[in-house]
Design a protein around this motif. Sequence first.
Motif, PDB file in Angstrom:
ATOM      1  N   LEU A  63       0.804  -1.220   0.000  1.00  0.00           N
ATOM      2  CA  LEU A  63       0.000   0.000   0.000  1.00  0.00           C
ATOM      3  C   LEU A  63       0.840   1.274   0.000  1.00  0.00           C
ATOM      4  O   LEU A  63       0.361   2.335  -0.405  1.00  0.00           O
ATOM      5  CB  LEU A  63      -0.932   0.015   1.217  1.00  0.00           C
ATOM      6  N   SER A  64       2.085   1.187   0.444  1.00  0.00           N
ATOM      7  CA  SER A  64       2.921   2.382   0.574  1.00  0.00           C
ATOM      8  C   SER A  64       2.991   3.204  -0.718  1.00  0.00           C
ATOM      9  O   SER A  64       2.725   4.406  -0.695  1.00  0.00           O
ATOM     10  CB  SER A  64       4.327   2.004   1.028  1.00  0.00           C
ATOM     11  N   PRO A  65       3.315   2.621  -1.875  1.00  0.00           N
ATOM     12  CA  PRO A  65       3.365   3.433  -3.105  1.00  0.00           C
ATOM     13  C   PRO A  65       1.983   3.805  -3.630  1.00  0.00           C
ATOM     14  O   PRO A  65       1.853   4.749  -4.410  1.00  0.00           O
ATOM     15  CB  PRO A  65       4.113   2.529  -4.095  1.00  0.00           C
ATOM     16  N   MET A  66       0.952   3.095  -3.202  1.00  0.00           N
ATOM     17  CA  MET A  66      -0.403   3.406  -3.646  1.00  0.00           C
ATOM     18  C   MET A  66      -0.925   4.668  -2.956  1.00  0.00           C
ATOM     19  O   MET A  66      -1.695   5.433  -3.533  1.00  0.00           O
ATOM     20  CB  MET A  66      -1.343   2.234  -3.352  1.00  0.00           C
ATOM     21  N   TYR A  67      -0.518   4.837  -1.698  1.00  0.00           N
ATOM     22  CA  TYR A  67      -0.977   5.983  -0.898  1.00  0.00           C
ATOM     23  C   TYR A  67       0.233   6.663  -0.263  1.00  0.00           C
ATOM     24  O   TYR A  67       0.424   6.605   0.956  1.00  0.00           O
ATOM     25  CB  TYR A  67      -1.959   5.521   0.180  1.00  0.00           C
ATOM     26  N   PRO A  68       1.077   7.300  -1.067  1.00  0.00           N
ATOM     27  CA  PRO A  68       2.339   7.840  -0.561  1.00  0.00           C
ATOM     28  C   PRO A  68       2.190   8.981   0.439  1.00  0.00           C
ATOM     29  O   PRO A  68       3.130   9.283   1.169  1.00  0.00           O
ATOM     30  CB  PRO A  68       3.051   8.316  -1.839  1.00  0.00           C
ATOM     31  N   LYS A  69       1.030   9.612   0.486  1.00  0.00           N
ATOM     32  CA  LYS A  69       0.833  10.748   1.384  1.00  0.00           C
ATOM     33  C   LYS A  69       0.234  10.344   2.732  1.00  0.00           C
ATOM     34  O   LYS A  69       0.124  11.180   3.629  1.00  0.00           O
ATOM     35  CB  LYS A  69      -0.049  11.800   0.712  1.00  0.00           C
ATOM     36  N   GLN A  70      -0.157   9.089   2.860  1.00  0.00           N
ATOM     37  CA  GLN A  70      -0.737   8.617   4.117  1.00  0.00           C
ATOM     38  C   GLN A  70       0.309   7.867   4.943  1.00  0.00           C
ATOM     39  O   GLN A  70       1.018   7.004   4.413  1.00  0.00           O
ATOM     40  CB  GLN A  70      -1.924   7.686   3.847  1.00  0.00           C
ATOM     41  N   LEU A  71       0.409   8.196   6.219  1.00  0.00           N
ATOM     42  CA  LEU A  71       1.280   7.434   7.102  1.00  0.00           C
ATOM     43  C   LEU A  71       0.583   6.132   7.479  1.00  0.00           C
ATOM     44  O   LEU A  71      -0.598   6.125   7.854  1.00  0.00           O
ATOM     45  CB  LEU A  71       1.606   8.228   8.365  1.00  0.00           C
ATOM     46  N   MET A  72       1.336   5.039   7.397  1.00  0.00           N
ATOM     47  CA  MET A  72       0.809   3.717   7.700  1.00  0.00           C
ATOM     48  C   MET A  72       1.655   3.072   8.780  1.00  0.00           C
ATOM     49  O   MET A  72       2.884   3.209   8.783  1.00  0.00           O
ATOM     50  CB  MET A  72       0.826   2.833   6.450  1.00  0.00           C
ATOM     51  N   LEU A  73       0.996   2.354   9.674  1.00  0.00           N
ATOM     52  CA  LEU A  73       1.698   1.703  10.772  1.00  0.00           C
ATOM     53  C   LEU A  73       1.224   0.264  10.900  1.00  0.00           C
ATOM     54  O   LEU A  73       0.023  -0.010  10.856  1.00  0.00           O
ATOM     55  CB  LEU A  73       1.434   2.444  12.084  1.00  0.00           C
ATOM     56  N   GLY A  74       2.176  -0.644  11.058  1.00  0.00           N
ATOM     57  CA  GLY A  74       1.850  -2.027  11.350  1.00  0.00           C
ATOM     58  C   GLY A  74       2.107  -2.314  12.822  1.00  0.00           C
ATOM     59  O   GLY A  74       3.119  -1.880  13.374  1.00  0.00           O
ATOM     60  N   LEU A  75       1.199  -3.012  13.445  1.00  0.00           N
ATOM     61  CA  LEU A  75       1.376  -3.441  14.834  1.00  0.00           C
ATOM     62  C   LEU A  75       1.627  -4.941  14.851  1.00  0.00           C
ATOM     63  O   LEU A  75       0.922  -5.705  14.188  1.00  0.00           O
ATOM     64  CB  LEU A  75       0.132  -3.121  15.670  1.00  0.00           C
ATOM     65  N   GLU A  76       2.628  -5.364  15.605  1.00  0.00           N
ATOM     66  CA  GLU A  76       2.962  -6.785  15.688  1.00  0.00           C
ATOM     67  C   GLU A  76       3.457  -7.079  17.093  1.00  0.00           C
ATOM     68  O   GLU A  76       4.321  -6.369  17.618  1.00  0.00           O
ATOM     69  CB  GLU A  76       4.028  -7.134  14.648  1.00  0.00           C
ATOM     70  N   ILE A  77       2.918  -8.124  17.705  1.00  0.00           N
ATOM     71  CA  ILE A  77       3.247  -8.442  19.084  1.00  0.00           C
ATOM     72  C   ILE A  77       4.494  -9.319  19.193  1.00  0.00           C
ATOM     73  O   ILE A  77       5.180  -9.324  20.219  1.00  0.00           O
ATOM     74  CB  ILE A  77       2.040  -9.125  19.782  1.00  0.00           C
ATOM     75  N   ARG A  78       4.828 -10.052  18.125  1.00  0.00           N
ATOM     76  CA  ARG A  78       5.968 -10.975  18.171  1.00  0.00           C
ATOM     77  C   ARG A  78       7.282 -10.234  17.907  1.00  0.00           C
ATOM     78  O   ARG A  78       7.389  -9.478  16.940  1.00  0.00           O
ATOM     79  CB  ARG A  78       5.770 -12.093  17.156  1.00  0.00           C
ATOM     80  N   VAL A  79       8.262 -10.481  18.753  1.00  0.00           N
ATOM     81  CA  VAL A  79       9.513  -9.726  18.707  1.00  0.00           C
ATOM     82  C   VAL A  79      10.245  -9.908  17.383  1.00  0.00           C
ATOM     83  O   VAL A  79      10.563  -8.930  16.686  1.00  0.00           O
ATOM     84  CB  VAL A  79      10.444 -10.145  19.866  1.00  0.00           C
TER      85      VAL A  79
END
Length: 234
Positions: A63-79
Amino acid sequence: MALPQKKYYRQRAHSNPIADHCFDYPAHPDEYNWSNLYPALHGNSEVEFLDVGCGYGGLLVTLSPMYPKQLMLGLEIRVKVSDYVNDRIQALRVQHPEMYQNIAVLRTNAMKYLPNFFHKGQLQKMFFLYPDPHFKKAKHKWRIINKWLLSEYAYILAEQGIVYTITDVKDLHEWMVVHFEEHPLFERLSKGELESDPIIEKLYESTEEGQKVTRNNGDKYVAVFRRISDKWKD
């Protein structure tokens, strides 16, 4: 800078979200320094897309290049998995200096700390792709979609914000649909609305889990919901 290899970051697929983990989190969203995650961040931009349980980061990268103006964050619990995503993003930023500055990963427990990171009505899109089904009935309370957490998601979602879900487990799909449809602040999108959304096709193959389901000829169940107005309808 080479992309990281998953074989060095492997970790068990499941993590107990109820167990105590060591996480740093702010007392209020304004206290978190987002420039650590987005060093190219300028102005007062805020995270708008949130991938809960982002796995190895496939959706973020897609999605990053599709929506370059939006900040995106992934949440992940596993180290180890969150470490992989972070290293992957850093490598992509080096390889493509003008790209992937709008994505990042944060290791935290989404079942506990979302209001610590996000303001009311901040998010435009949330993603729950192939969440842990927690098959045993006694563990259904661990499912990332439940009636208590949906109110929390409604709090951080903007009105008209969209929640995307996909799973290969029919029982979990039906569980998620029932919980969303019973909640007063969500409504399900129609088939026509899904067909006009360019993100929908990316849900199927952008993640490692989705690609695994395809290889195994498994079924995939999609359900998408809109965060409606706080005002009660007559």
